[in-house]
Scaffold this motif. Structure first.
Motif, PDB file in Angstrom:
ATOM      1  N   PRO A  10       0.857  -1.192   0.000  1.00 40.52           N
ATOM      2  CA  PRO A  10       0.000   0.000   0.000  1.00 40.52           C
ATOM      3  C   PRO A  10       0.896   1.246   0.000  1.00 40.52           C
ATOM      4  O   PRO A  10       1.977   1.240   0.595  1.00 40.52           O
ATOM      5  N   THR A  11       0.455   2.297  -0.647  1.00 41.36           N
ATOM      6  CA  THR A  11       1.271   3.507  -0.694  1.00 41.36           C
ATOM      7  C   THR A  11       0.374   4.732  -0.747  1.00 41.36           C
ATOM      8  O   THR A  11      -0.781   4.653  -1.165  1.00 41.36           O
ATOM      9  N   TYR A  12       0.937   5.855  -0.318  1.00 39.19           N
ATOM     10  CA  TYR A  12       0.185   7.109  -0.364  1.00 39.19           C
ATOM     11  C   TYR A  12       1.133   8.278  -0.545  1.00 39.19           C
ATOM     12  O   TYR A  12       1.790   8.724   0.401  1.00 39.19           O
ATOM     13  N   ARG A  13       1.268   8.728  -1.770  1.00 33.14           N
ATOM     14  CA  ARG A  13       2.007   9.938  -2.126  1.00 33.14           C
ATOM     15  C   ARG A  13       3.439   9.972  -1.598  1.00 33.14           C
ATOM     16  O   ARG A  13       3.909  10.984  -1.090  1.00 33.14           O
ATOM     17  N   ARG A  14       4.113   8.838  -1.715  1.00 33.63           N
ATOM     18  CA  ARG A  14       5.529   8.783  -1.357  1.00 33.63           C
ATOM     19  C   ARG A  14       6.281   8.037  -2.456  1.00 33.63           C
ATOM     20  O   ARG A  14       6.843   6.955  -2.226  1.00 33.63           O
ATOM     21  N   PRO A  15       6.271   8.577  -3.685  1.00 32.08           N
ATOM     22  CA  PRO A  15       6.817   7.828  -4.826  1.00 32.08           C
ATOM     23  C   PRO A  15       8.288   7.467  -4.684  1.00 32.08           C
ATOM     24  O   PRO A  15       8.685   6.368  -5.094  1.00 32.08           O
ATOM     25  N   GLN A  16       9.111   8.355  -4.117  1.00 32.93           N
ATOM     26  CA  GLN A  16      10.532   8.033  -4.033  1.00 32.93           C
ATOM     27  C   GLN A  16      10.791   6.896  -3.051  1.00 32.93           C
ATOM     28  O   GLN A  16      11.588   5.992  -3.321  1.00 32.93           O
ATOM     29  N   LEU A  17      10.114   6.931  -1.899  1.00 28.01           N
ATOM     30  CA  LEU A  17      10.244   5.831  -0.949  1.00 28.01           C
ATOM     31  C   LEU A  17       9.767   4.532  -1.575  1.00 28.01           C
ATOM     32  O   LEU A  17      10.387   3.471  -1.405  1.00 28.01           O
ATOM     33  N   LEU A  18       8.671   4.600  -2.308  1.00 31.88           N
ATOM     34  CA  LEU A  18       8.125   3.415  -2.969  1.00 31.88           C
ATOM     35  C   LEU A  18       9.127   2.831  -3.956  1.00 31.88           C
ATOM     36  O   LEU A  18       9.325   1.610  -4.007  1.00 31.88           O
ATOM     37  N   ASP A  95       5.579  -2.297   3.539  1.00 34.74           N
ATOM     38  CA  ASP A  95       5.156  -0.907   3.364  1.00 34.74           C
ATOM     39  C   ASP A  95       6.086  -0.177   2.410  1.00 34.74           C
ATOM     40  O   ASP A  95       7.224  -0.606   2.181  1.00 34.74           O
ATOM     41  N   ASP A  96       5.614   0.950   1.893  1.00 28.43           N
ATOM     42  CA  ASP A  96       6.400   1.660   0.887  1.00 28.43           C
ATOM     43  C   ASP A  96       7.669   2.287   1.430  1.00 28.43           C
ATOM     44  O   ASP A  96       8.562   2.670   0.668  1.00 28.43           O
ATOM     45  N   ASP A  97       7.799   2.399   2.759  1.00 29.64           N
ATOM     46  CA  ASP A  97       9.012   2.954   3.343  1.00 29.64           C
ATOM     47  C   ASP A  97       9.929   1.874   3.909  1.00 29.64           C
ATOM     48  O   ASP A  97      10.820   2.160   4.710  1.00 29.64           O
ATOM     49  N   CYS A  98       9.715   0.627   3.482  1.00 24.36           N
ATOM     50  CA  CYS A  98      10.524  -0.501   3.944  1.00 24.36           C
ATOM     51  C   CYS A  98      11.427  -1.021   2.831  1.00 24.36           C
ATOM     52  O   CYS A  98      11.136  -0.852   1.645  1.00 24.36           O
ATOM     53  N   LEU A  99      12.501  -1.697   3.251  1.00 25.30           N
ATOM     54  CA  LEU A  99      13.467  -2.269   2.311  1.00 25.30           C
ATOM     55  C   LEU A  99      13.656  -3.750   2.642  1.00 25.30           C
ATOM     56  O   LEU A  99      14.437  -4.091   3.545  1.00 25.30           O
ATOM     57  N   THR A 149       2.404  -5.292   9.696  1.00 29.32           N
ATOM     58  CA  THR A 149       2.206  -5.407   8.254  1.00 29.32           C
ATOM     59  C   THR A 149       3.414  -4.925   7.468  1.00 29.32           C
ATOM     60  O   THR A 149       3.439  -5.066   6.246  1.00 29.32           O
ATOM     61  N   ALA A 150       4.415  -4.379   8.136  1.00 30.10           N
ATOM     62  CA  ALA A 150       5.665  -4.062   7.453  1.00 30.10           C
ATOM     63  C   ALA A 150       6.374  -5.330   7.004  1.00 30.10           C
ATOM     64  O   ALA A 150       7.186  -5.300   6.074  1.00 30.10           O
ATOM     65  N   ASN A 151       6.042  -6.450   7.647  1.00 32.82           N
ATOM     66  CA  ASN A 151       6.692  -7.710   7.314  1.00 32.82           C
ATOM     67  C   ASN A 151       5.845  -8.889   7.765  1.00 32.82           C
ATOM     68  O   ASN A 151       6.029  -9.419   8.860  1.00 32.82           O
ATOM     69  N   VAL A 202      13.859   5.090   9.421  1.00 32.22           N
ATOM     70  CA  VAL A 202      12.956   6.097   9.985  1.00 32.22           C
ATOM     71  C   VAL A 202      12.981   7.323   9.083  1.00 32.22           C
ATOM     72  O   VAL A 202      14.031   7.908   8.845  1.00 32.22           O
ATOM     73  N   ARG A 203      11.825   7.675   8.556  1.00 35.21           N
ATOM     74  CA  ARG A 203      11.759   8.840   7.673  1.00 35.21           C
ATOM     75  C   ARG A 203      11.817  10.132   8.492  1.00 35.21           C
ATOM     76  O   ARG A 203      11.521  10.134   9.693  1.00 35.21           O
ATOM     77  N   ALA A 204      12.179  11.191   7.822  1.00 34.02           N
ATOM     78  CA  ALA A 204      12.255  12.495   8.487  1.00 34.02           C
ATOM     79  C   ALA A 204      10.875  12.904   9.001  1.00 34.02           C
ATOM     80  O   ALA A 204       9.855  12.664   8.342  1.00 34.02           O
ATOM     81  N   ALA A 205      10.849  13.515  10.183  1.00 34.92           N
ATOM     82  CA  ALA A 205       9.581  13.931  10.787  1.00 34.92           C
ATOM     83  C   ALA A 205       9.683  15.376  11.240  1.00 34.92           C
ATOM     84  O   ALA A 205      10.743  15.806  11.708  1.00 34.92           O
TER      85      ALA A 205
END
Length: 324
Positions: A10-18, A95-99, A149-151, A202-205
């Motif tokens: 699932p993703t929401y407006r984070r194309p580069q992370l995706l 998730d889209d911010d996972c590797l 759900t990240a893994n 951890v993405r920038a917050a």
């Protein structure tokens, strides 16, 4: 060749992370003819669609599809849409911010023995800086979670039996625990596969992000309503008495001030300041001691008890359940 496993993101407006996540999937040791990738945008998003199309053009040997829900409904709805579209008997979620590690999918497939109903979880690694922020530290607690759900990975039949993800959870909060509890109640085994690893940077917050995060607390009420015993056993053993004490002492302080009860005002003020100080020190104990972070923890610790209780009671009223 046979598609052995489907990956739903699932993703929401984070194309580069995706795209970073997709690049990790392109490096899987599992033959790319054995898996498919289904990206589901939480609502139409041209930028994300274009990013997936460009990535797929450069990785045409991988079966990748892009879907979107009609409108923003939350990651639970996006995962359900991807699960329905999946063609493999096994469905892995990240998730889209996972590797995912290079052998992520191979580890799940290696453990799977054709059971019609099974769920699997893997290890989550959250890299931390030497002096992490409070937000980084909270994100790192994913490493200790039983089911995220990240893994995770489920057979499609198991998801069908439990009805998939509950789309009433409109944010990325507690929808994974809700699925876990349904699997447990149905007697579907949940197996930990340590070799199936995912890295979760951890993405920038922004400054004060913890205030915005409190909105997710409304879904605690929904999860509690559905599974009160499991909620108390695995999520929150006791009510957040510290928050209630902080708010009540502040209310007592204001009342005493209005009524000119000086001794009671002073007593309530000392109690309130003590509660805030304890909360602030607790958040700073394992995190950064920079001036900016100390200031952020002090300010947000003053406000969090009020905001957290507001959203908890918002959820309690919305879902008609008494949750302290």
């Amino acid at each position: 060749m046979e598609t052995r496993i489907s990956v739903v993101i699932p993703t929401y407006r984070r194309p580069q992370l995706l795209v970073n996540c997709l690049e990790a999937l392109a490096s899987q040791t599992l033959d790319n003819t054995n898996f498919e990738i289904i990206v589901v945008s939480d609502g139409p998003d041209t930028a994300t669609g274009e990013a997936v199309a460009q990535w797929h053009a450069a990785n045409s040997g991988i079966n990748c599809r892009y879907l979107s829900t009609p409108g923003k409904q939350g990651p639970a709805a996006a995962r359900n849409a991807g699960s329905i579209a999946a063609s493999a008997p096994l469905i892995a979620f990240t998730d889209d911010d996972c590797l995912p590690a290079s052998d992520w999918l191979e580890a799940f497939c290696r453990h799977y023995r054709g059971e019609p109903h099974i769920a699997m979880t893997g290890g989550v690694q959250v890299p931390l800086s030497p002096r992490p922020t409070d937000f980084e530290w909270n994100t790192a607690q994913l490493q200790e979670a039983e089911f995220v759900t990240a893994n995770c990975c489920c057979t499609k039949d198991a998801l069908l039996i439990v009805g998939g993800f509950d789309e009433a959870f409109g944010m990325a909060w507690r929808e994974d625990s809700e699925l876990q509890f349904k699997l447990m109640i149905q007697g579907i085994p949940i197996v930990h596969v340590e070799a199936a690893r995912v890295r979760h940077p951890v993405r920038a917050a922004p400054w004060g992000v913890s205030l915005r995060e409190q909105k997710k607390g409304q879904y605690n009420a929904l999860l509690y309503k559905k599974y009160p015993r499991l909620f108390r056993q695995k999520i929150q053993r006791h009510p957040v008495w510290h928050y209630y004490a902080t708010v009540l002492l502040f209310a007592a302080m204001c009342t005493a001030l209005v009524l000119d009860w000086t001794p009671w005002f002073q007593l309530a003020l000392i109690g309130w300041l003590l509660c805030v100080a304890v909360f602030t020190c607790k958040r700073l104990r394992m995190t950064s001691k920079s001036a900016s972070h100390i200031a952020e923890m002090t300010v947000t610790s003053l406000l969090i008890p009020f905001i957290a209780i507001y959203w908890q009671w918002y959820g309690a009223i919305k879902y008609r359940v008494l949750l302290f």
